[in-house]
Design a protein around this motif. Structure first.
Motif, PDB file in Angstrom:
ATOM      1  N   SER A 111       4.528  -3.954 -15.164  1.00  0.00           N
ATOM      2  CA  SER A 111       3.510  -4.584 -14.458  1.00  0.00           C
ATOM      3  C   SER A 111       2.999  -3.840 -13.299  1.00  0.00           C
ATOM      4  O   SER A 111       3.778  -4.163 -12.122  1.00  0.00           O
ATOM      5  CB  SER A 111       3.798  -6.000 -14.321  1.00  0.00           C
ATOM      6  OG  SER A 111       2.704  -6.854 -13.603  1.00  0.00           O
ATOM      7  N   GLU A 112       1.883  -3.295 -13.195  1.00  0.00           N
ATOM      8  CA  GLU A 112       1.173  -2.777 -11.690  1.00  0.00           C
ATOM      9  C   GLU A 112       1.070  -4.032 -10.674  1.00  0.00           C
ATOM     10  O   GLU A 112       1.290  -3.937  -9.493  1.00  0.00           O
ATOM     11  CB  GLU A 112      -0.054  -2.102 -11.898  1.00  0.00           C
ATOM     12  CG  GLU A 112      -0.582  -1.227 -10.612  1.00  0.00           C
ATOM     13  CD  GLU A 112      -1.693  -0.628 -10.917  1.00  0.00           C
ATOM     14  OE1 GLU A 112      -2.172  -0.125  -9.883  1.00  0.00           O
ATOM     15  OE2 GLU A 112      -2.166  -0.324 -11.950  1.00  0.00           O
ATOM     16  N   THR A 113       0.687  -5.021 -11.342  1.00  0.00           N
ATOM     17  CA  THR A 113       0.428  -6.242 -10.526  1.00  0.00           C
ATOM     18  C   THR A 113       1.381  -6.803  -9.811  1.00  0.00           C
ATOM     19  O   THR A 113       1.531  -6.981  -8.717  1.00  0.00           O
ATOM     20  CB  THR A 113      -0.412  -7.401 -11.577  1.00  0.00           C
ATOM     21  OG1 THR A 113      -1.564  -6.856 -12.146  1.00  0.00           O
ATOM     22  CG2 THR A 113      -0.563  -8.606 -10.718  1.00  0.00           C
ATOM     23  N   ARG A 118       2.353  -6.944  -5.810  1.00  0.00           N
ATOM     24  CA  ARG A 118       2.767  -8.018  -5.283  1.00  0.00           C
ATOM     25  C   ARG A 118       4.087  -7.821  -4.240  1.00  0.00           C
ATOM     26  O   ARG A 118       3.914  -8.421  -3.091  1.00  0.00           O
ATOM     27  CB  ARG A 118       3.230  -9.172  -6.291  1.00  0.00           C
ATOM     28  CG  ARG A 118       3.357 -10.441  -5.812  1.00  0.00           C
ATOM     29  CD  ARG A 118       4.125 -11.482  -6.755  1.00  0.00           C
ATOM     30  NE  ARG A 118       5.548 -11.315  -6.917  1.00  0.00           N
ATOM     31  CZ  ARG A 118       6.201 -11.749  -7.785  1.00  0.00           C
ATOM     32  NH1 ARG A 118       5.661 -12.155  -8.835  1.00  0.00           N
ATOM     33  NH2 ARG A 118       7.702 -11.596  -7.746  1.00  0.00           N
ATOM     34  N   TYR A 119       4.890  -6.979  -4.959  1.00  0.00           N
ATOM     35  CA  TYR A 119       6.233  -6.585  -3.908  1.00  0.00           C
ATOM     36  C   TYR A 119       5.543  -5.776  -2.675  1.00  0.00           C
ATOM     37  O   TYR A 119       6.314  -5.952  -1.598  1.00  0.00           O
ATOM     38  CB  TYR A 119       7.263  -5.906  -4.528  1.00  0.00           C
ATOM     39  CG  TYR A 119       8.008  -7.083  -5.411  1.00  0.00           C
ATOM     40  CD1 TYR A 119       8.614  -8.106  -4.828  1.00  0.00           C
ATOM     41  CD2 TYR A 119       7.876  -7.216  -6.880  1.00  0.00           C
ATOM     42  CE1 TYR A 119       9.501  -9.048  -5.468  1.00  0.00           C
ATOM     43  CE2 TYR A 119       8.619  -8.201  -7.481  1.00  0.00           C
ATOM     44  CZ  TYR A 119       9.119  -9.159  -6.875  1.00  0.00           C
ATOM     45  OH  TYR A 119      10.071 -10.069  -7.548  1.00  0.00           O
ATOM     46  N   SER A 120       4.542  -5.085  -2.665  1.00  0.00           N
ATOM     47  CA  SER A 120       4.122  -3.983  -2.011  1.00  0.00           C
ATOM     48  C   SER A 120       3.481  -4.857  -0.786  1.00  0.00           C
ATOM     49  O   SER A 120       3.588  -4.508   0.228  1.00  0.00           O
ATOM     50  CB  SER A 120       3.165  -2.975  -2.447  1.00  0.00           C
ATOM     51  OG  SER A 120       2.773  -2.050  -1.597  1.00  0.00           O
ATOM     52  N   ASN A 121       2.778  -5.910  -1.195  1.00  0.00           N
ATOM     53  CA  ASN A 121       2.206  -6.815  -0.393  1.00  0.00           C
ATOM     54  C   ASN A 121       3.237  -7.582   0.532  1.00  0.00           C
ATOM     55  O   ASN A 121       3.055  -7.798   1.953  1.00  0.00           O
ATOM     56  CB  ASN A 121       1.209  -7.771  -0.993  1.00  0.00           C
ATOM     57  CG  ASN A 121       0.022  -6.943  -1.484  1.00  0.00           C
ATOM     58  OD1 ASN A 121      -0.281  -6.020  -1.105  1.00  0.00           O
ATOM     59  ND2 ASN A 121      -0.450  -7.721  -2.671  1.00  0.00           N
ATOM     60  N   ILE A 139       9.489  -2.236  -7.090  1.00  0.00           N
ATOM     61  CA  ILE A 139       8.172  -1.801  -7.386  1.00  0.00           C
ATOM     62  C   ILE A 139       8.438  -0.416  -8.096  1.00  0.00           C
ATOM     63  O   ILE A 139       7.589  -0.547  -9.099  1.00  0.00           O
ATOM     64  CB  ILE A 139       7.718  -1.245  -5.979  1.00  0.00           C
ATOM     65  CG1 ILE A 139       7.291  -2.484  -5.066  1.00  0.00           C
ATOM     66  CG2 ILE A 139       6.519  -0.162  -6.416  1.00  0.00           C
ATOM     67  CD1 ILE A 139       6.855  -2.134  -3.420  1.00  0.00           C
ATOM     68  N   ASP A 140       9.431   0.284  -8.053  1.00  0.00           N
ATOM     69  CA  ASP A 140       9.749   1.425  -8.892  1.00  0.00           C
ATOM     70  C   ASP A 140       9.912   0.732 -10.314  1.00  0.00           C
ATOM     71  O   ASP A 140       9.537   1.569 -11.336  1.00  0.00           O
ATOM     72  CB  ASP A 140      10.942   2.083  -8.466  1.00  0.00           C
ATOM     73  CG  ASP A 140      10.869   3.497  -8.464  1.00  0.00           C
ATOM     74  OD1 ASP A 140       9.665   4.290  -8.315  1.00  0.00           O
ATOM     75  OD2 ASP A 140      11.799   4.067  -8.779  1.00  0.00           O
ATOM     76  N   LEU A 141      10.779  -0.222 -10.554  1.00  0.00           N
ATOM     77  CA  LEU A 141      10.995  -0.696 -11.910  1.00  0.00           C
ATOM     78  C   LEU A 141       9.810  -1.096 -12.735  1.00  0.00           C
ATOM     79  O   LEU A 141       9.510  -0.841 -13.797  1.00  0.00           O
ATOM     80  CB  LEU A 141      11.900  -1.809 -11.753  1.00  0.00           C
ATOM     81  CG  LEU A 141      12.639  -2.467 -13.176  1.00  0.00           C
ATOM     82  CD1 LEU A 141      13.369  -1.407 -13.666  1.00  0.00           C
ATOM     83  CD2 LEU A 141      13.156  -3.630 -12.848  1.00  0.00           C
ATOM     84  N   TYR A 142       8.749  -2.008 -11.990  1.00  0.00           N
ATOM     85  CA  TYR A 142       7.571  -2.517 -12.527  1.00  0.00           C
ATOM     86  C   TYR A 142       6.708  -1.369 -12.993  1.00  0.00           C
ATOM     87  O   TYR A 142       6.083  -1.454 -13.838  1.00  0.00           O
ATOM     88  CB  TYR A 142       6.983  -3.423 -11.567  1.00  0.00           C
ATOM     89  CG  TYR A 142       7.591  -4.663 -11.750  1.00  0.00           C
ATOM     90  CD1 TYR A 142       7.703  -5.463 -13.105  1.00  0.00           C
ATOM     91  CD2 TYR A 142       8.127  -5.584 -10.805  1.00  0.00           C
ATOM     92  CE1 TYR A 142       8.302  -6.742 -13.490  1.00  0.00           C
ATOM     93  CE2 TYR A 142       8.854  -6.657 -11.066  1.00  0.00           C
ATOM     94  CZ  TYR A 142       8.915  -7.340 -12.319  1.00  0.00           C
ATOM     95  OH  TYR A 142       9.683  -8.445 -12.495  1.00  0.00           O
TER      96      TYR A 142
END
Length: 232
Positions: free
Chosen positions: A149-151, A155-158, A136-139
């Protein structure tokens, strides 16, 4: 008889190694990194395949911000036990920190290996929370032109939400905060706190108030609420 004799000769050495390891581990836990490092290096010299000694030495190198050294130890761990997700996670983390200390062109060449290490950790352990946080931090921090990519971060947050409601809310709040959607971040952090007792959640909300929303008094209230709950 020969087997018994060999065992008798080896036994004192095994006991000595274990005693040294226990001492080094105790020193590490006490924060005496230089002393523990010296002993772990002796243990490793006698037993180069000792997973825990390699890991501790990698952790010590990381705490000392000696990233090349940390990468070497964690890289060795990947080879010794390629089925262990945490070794890939730590290797990716050390690479990521190394990337922050080199020039941008060199750092760009490291991105795929960093990302691949975290993805491998998740492949090996579907419930690996820390690797999802790292991705998440990387994207969110990578420029879009090189794969940001915020998207993908969402996705990983979900995915985190399915593993842990607290991590799901806090990671989504982290994304919202990064993109300066502070009110949305505030709501996510509050949901995270309500969904489970989390020191991290209180700290993230307090930091948001203090550093981004210019509300230091609200930050104090949040930290005081955490203090009271901790003392119950």
């Amino acid at each position: 008889m020969k087997y018994i004799l060999t065992l008798c000769l080896l036994f004192p050495l095994i006991v000595l190694c274990q005693s040294s390891f226990d001492q080094a581990e105790k020193l590490f836990e006490e924060g005496k990194l230089e002393q523990s490092q010296t002993i772990f290096q002796v243990v490793l010299k006698k037993d180069p395949s000792n997973l825990k000694a390699n890991e501790y030495l990698g952790d010590i190198a990381g705490r000392n911000k000696s990233w090349d050294e940390a990468i070497t130890y964690y890289g060795r761990l990947k080879q010794l036990k390629p089925s262990e997700a945490n070794f890939f996670y730590k290797y990716g983390g050390a690479l990521g920190m190394k990337a922050l200390s080199v020039n941008k062109f060199r750092a760009l060449g490291m991105i795929d290996e960093i990302k691949g290490s975290f993805e491998k950790a998740i492949e090996l352990d579907a419930g690996h929370v820390e690797s999802r946080w790292a991705l998440i931090d990387l994207y969110i921090k990578l420029p879009r032109i090189v794969g940001g990519s915020e998207t993908k971060a969402i996705r990983y947050s979900n995915e985190l939400s399915k593993l842990s409601a607290v991590d799901g809310y806090l990671s989504r709040g982290h994304i919202e905060e990064y993109f300066k959607r502070y009110s949305s971040a505030e709501q996510q952090y509050k949901k995270g706190i309500l969904s489970g007792y989390s020191k991290t959640g209180y700290q993230m909300l307090a930091n948001l108030y203090k550093n981004k929303m210019n509300a230091p008094e609200r930050a104090k209230i949040v930290l005081e609420e955490f203090r009271k709950k901790s003392n119950k």
